[in-house]
Scaffold this motif. Structure first.
Motif, PDB file in Angstrom:
ATOM      1  N   PRO A  54      48.047  50.671  29.490  1.00 47.14           N
ATOM      2  CA  PRO A  54      47.200  49.646  29.811  1.00 47.14           C
ATOM      3  C   PRO A  54      47.647  48.227  30.294  1.00 47.14           C
ATOM      4  O   PRO A  54      48.482  47.817  29.669  1.00 47.14           O
ATOM      5  N   CYS A  55      46.755  47.924  31.426  1.00 44.58           N
ATOM      6  CA  CYS A  55      47.295  46.737  32.102  1.00 44.58           C
ATOM      7  C   CYS A  55      46.080  46.271  33.020  1.00 44.58           C
ATOM      8  O   CYS A  55      45.131  46.971  33.128  1.00 44.58           O
ATOM      9  N   SER A  56      46.281  45.036  33.302  1.00 43.67           N
ATOM     10  CA  SER A  56      44.968  44.362  34.032  1.00 43.67           C
ATOM     11  C   SER A  56      45.156  44.321  35.437  1.00 43.67           C
ATOM     12  O   SER A  56      44.248  44.091  36.263  1.00 43.67           O
ATOM     13  N   ASN A  57      46.161  44.985  35.803  1.00 44.49           N
ATOM     14  CA  ASN A  57      46.404  45.112  37.606  1.00 44.49           C
ATOM     15  C   ASN A  57      46.963  46.599  37.589  1.00 44.49           C
ATOM     16  O   ASN A  57      47.886  46.848  38.011  1.00 44.49           O
ATOM     17  N   PRO A  58      46.036  47.681  37.299  1.00 41.53           N
ATOM     18  CA  PRO A  58      46.693  49.077  37.451  1.00 41.53           C
ATOM     19  C   PRO A  58      47.204  49.652  38.725  1.00 41.53           C
ATOM     20  O   PRO A  58      47.962  50.326  38.526  1.00 41.53           O
ATOM     21  N   TYR A 301      45.611  37.854  39.775  1.00 41.92           N
ATOM     22  CA  TYR A 301      46.342  37.181  38.751  1.00 41.92           C
ATOM     23  C   TYR A 301      48.026  38.041  38.487  1.00 41.92           C
ATOM     24  O   TYR A 301      49.077  37.860  38.393  1.00 41.92           O
ATOM     25  N   GLY A 302      47.653  39.561  38.676  1.00 43.75           N
ATOM     26  CA  GLY A 302      48.581  40.489  38.617  1.00 43.75           C
ATOM     27  C   GLY A 302      49.664  40.293  39.612  1.00 43.75           C
ATOM     28  O   GLY A 302      50.727  40.222  39.511  1.00 43.75           O
ATOM     29  N   LEU A 303      49.025  39.982  40.964  1.00 41.68           N
ATOM     30  CA  LEU A 303      49.732  39.950  41.989  1.00 41.68           C
ATOM     31  C   LEU A 303      50.919  38.644  41.779  1.00 41.68           C
ATOM     32  O   LEU A 303      51.977  38.506  42.368  1.00 41.68           O
ATOM     33  N   GLY A 304      50.238  37.598  41.047  1.00 43.66           N
ATOM     34  CA  GLY A 304      51.038  36.407  40.994  1.00 43.66           C
ATOM     35  C   GLY A 304      52.172  36.559  40.011  1.00 43.66           C
ATOM     36  O   GLY A 304      53.178  35.941  40.226  1.00 43.66           O
ATOM     37  N   PHE A 313      48.870  31.422  41.289  1.00 40.87           N
ATOM     38  CA  PHE A 313      47.548  32.555  40.976  1.00 40.87           C
ATOM     39  C   PHE A 313      47.908  33.118  39.472  1.00 40.87           C
ATOM     40  O   PHE A 313      47.078  33.766  38.593  1.00 40.87           O
ATOM     41  N   ALA A 314      49.264  32.869  38.672  1.00 46.73           N
ATOM     42  CA  ALA A 314      49.651  33.726  37.528  1.00 46.73           C
ATOM     43  C   ALA A 314      49.160  32.572  36.294  1.00 46.73           C
ATOM     44  O   ALA A 314      49.162  33.131  35.235  1.00 46.73           O
ATOM     45  N   LYS A 315      48.499  31.250  36.800  1.00 50.11           N
ATOM     46  CA  LYS A 315      48.449  30.447  35.706  1.00 50.11           C
ATOM     47  C   LYS A 315      47.050  30.779  35.040  1.00 50.11           C
ATOM     48  O   LYS A 315      46.158  31.384  35.309  1.00 50.11           O
ATOM     49  N   VAL A 316      47.176  30.685  33.557  1.00 54.47           N
ATOM     50  CA  VAL A 316      46.131  30.998  32.876  1.00 54.47           C
ATOM     51  C   VAL A 316      45.580  29.701  31.796  1.00 54.47           C
ATOM     52  O   VAL A 316      46.566  28.961  31.538  1.00 54.47           O
ATOM     53  N   ALA A 468      54.857  42.252  33.022  1.00 52.43           N
ATOM     54  CA  ALA A 468      54.474  40.888  32.705  1.00 52.43           C
ATOM     55  C   ALA A 468      52.817  40.517  32.585  1.00 52.43           C
ATOM     56  O   ALA A 468      52.194  39.954  31.855  1.00 52.43           O
ATOM     57  N   SER A 469      52.251  41.331  34.041  1.00 55.70           N
ATOM     58  CA  SER A 469      50.994  41.099  34.158  1.00 55.70           C
ATOM     59  C   SER A 469      50.041  41.474  33.196  1.00 55.70           C
ATOM     60  O   SER A 469      48.894  41.002  33.015  1.00 55.70           O
TER      61      SER A 469
END
Length: 478
Positions: A54-58, A301-304, A313-316, A468-469
């Motif tokens: 499971p991941c957010s950028n499959p 986000y996943g790309l970042g 773009f990886a900032k949360v 990590a994404s």
């Protein structure tokens, strides 16, 4: 509910009438059924991979692990492009719907209001997004269920002023197959676009509390519900409205008063059908926009995180774990809706939909190919299928059939773009294939620069923990 509601939109509420007018009742039903088979196989492939990883950028994750880094890079950017452009199309469509009630208010004002509202929803914790999408989807599902009940009663002659139609609309003119087989091929493309969104199950897996149980359950049930809704709705419309109906032929996103749902309710004697269905369709569009923004921001986000996009773009956000920079960037692309001020509302909508449609099919090709390679790696490394939380049915036939059908759909876009005077000519052709050109350019360009090799199945990363994404989400705490 995310996949179920995401697949129910203007493709069902509005375009279903145009599909019957183009291909006849038999051609439309066959096209949707064939597309349903393809989506079933894709859902199986996604279910197997996303329940295990499971991941957010499959699409980036699976492409990188099992095909190549270059393929994953291109797949991630393509998915972001797909849903960013879809977001723009949805807010334009929402503005068009508002013209039904307030025709004198410029469309761009409504587009701005709806875009700001979707931004606000997606800046809160993912729970707010989930709650909103649940209610949006629920309203759409209830509307479809009511339509099916009323439609069946009308077919049986229980509701409505006229007699039961029987099979009369299936035997007039060239019915049940009109312009065979070209009519069905054209509808096949529309059907594929209508089904897009079901793959969001995999995106949501990265923020689900129990993905190993939730994802298989969703995969098992949602496909059949969607198929019942689409096939059931098309069947009802085909029985009640002849494919030669001028109103059906004129159905479009800019004239919702002649949407097939509205026509059926009018036949049932419900005078307020137009306003009711316009409200439901507006909710459907906002739901699709909500889901589009969610999917696009997770892809960016996943790309970042992976270094395939600027790290910003990886900032949360610290409080909710929402990728706010990626969200803001995606909304900026969604602001393409303001093109309506210059090229016209309908023209902008057509261009945006054409630009995003092929991107969706490219995503599906990536899913099928990544799953085929995933199983190749699994077998090459001597792993047992019993280790998988969910096993896809009919492998390897499933991903192979889905891959061939998706390629056929993209090839068919060329035919649709150049056929007849209605096609739009070279401009529409270039717009339609923009996503494919972008994907191939990113894939081959990345490969040329980085020299990244194709992944060897014997050494492919089969660890169940994503990169990590997938690790950022405080929202996964619930």
């Amino acid at each position: 509910m995310l996949a179920l509601g995401g697949a129910i939109g203007t493709g069902l509420f509005v375009a279903s009438g145009a599909t019957i007018s183009k291909a006849g009742p038999g051609g439309a039903l066959l096209a949707y059924a064939l597309m349903g088979v393809m989506v079933f196989f894709l859902m199986q492939s996604l279910g197997e991979m996303s329940a295990y990883i499971p991941c957010s950028n499959p699409f980036e994750e699976y492409g990188t692990r099992f095909v190549s880094k270059s393929f994953g890079f291109a797949a991630g950017w393509n998915y972001w492009f797909n849903w960013s452009i879809t977001l723009a199309a949805e807010v334009v469509a929402a503005g068009l719907i508002m013209k039904f009630w307030l025709p004198d208010v410029p469309t761009w004002i409504w587009s701005l209001i709806f875009l700001a509202g979707l931004l606000a929803l997606n800046l809160f914790a993912v729970k707010a997004f989930g709650e909103t999408e649940f209610w949006f989807a629920s309203i759409k599902v209830i509307a479809v269920v009511i339509f099916l009940i009323v439609g069946v009663l009308m077919v049986l002659g229980v509701v409505g002023d006229g007699p039961a139609p029987g099979f009369s609309n299936w035997t007039i003119g060239d019915a049940p197959f009109v312009d065979w087989p070209l009519g069905m091929l054209s509808v096949f493309l529309i059907a594929g676009f209508a089904f897009q969104g079901t793959e969001m199950i995999a995106v949501a897996a990265g923020e689900a509390i129990e993905p190993k149980s939730a994802i298989p359950r969703a995969v098992r049930t949602v496909f059949f519900r969607i198929l019942v809704f689409y096939i059931g709705t098309l069947t009802i419309i085909a029985f009640l409205i002849p494919y030669t109906s001028p109103e059906l032929l004129d159905a479009s996103d800019e004239n919702v008063a002649v949407a097939p749902f509205t026509l059926v309710f009018k036949l049932a004697g419900i005078d307020a059908a137009a306003s009711i269905m316009n409200a439901v369709i507006l909710i459907a569009i906002l739901s699709a926009g909500n889901a589009s923004l969610f999917a696009a921001t997770r892809a960016l986000y996943g790309l970042g995180v992976e270094g395939n996009a600027p790290r910003i773009f990886a900032k949360v956000s610290k409080s909710s774990g929402v990728p706010y920079v990626a969200t803001a960037a995606t909304v900026a692309i969604g602001a393409l809706c303001f093109l309506t001020s210059f090229v016209g509302d309908g023209a902008a909508y057509t261009v945006l939909v054409a630009a995003s449609s092929v991107a969706g099919f490219v995503t599906w090709i990536g899913i099928a190919w990544a799953h085929y390679r995933f199983r190749k790696a699994w077998n090459a490394q001597g792993r047992s299928l019993d280790e998988l939380p969910y096993k896809a049915w009919l492998y390897p036939a499933g991903p192979i059939v889905a891959l061939i059908m998706s390629v056929s759909v993209i090839a068919g876009q060329y035919y649709v773009a150049v056929r007849g005077g209605e096609s739009g000519g070279l401009g529409l052709l270039l717009t339609t294939y923009a996503a494919l050109i972008l994907f191939l350019g990113l894939w081959w360009g990345h490969k040329l620069i980085t020299k990244s090799p194709t992944v060897d199945p014997k050494t492919a990363d089969l660890s169940p923990v994503a990169s990590a994404s997938a690790h950022h989400d405080p929202d996964r705490r619930g």
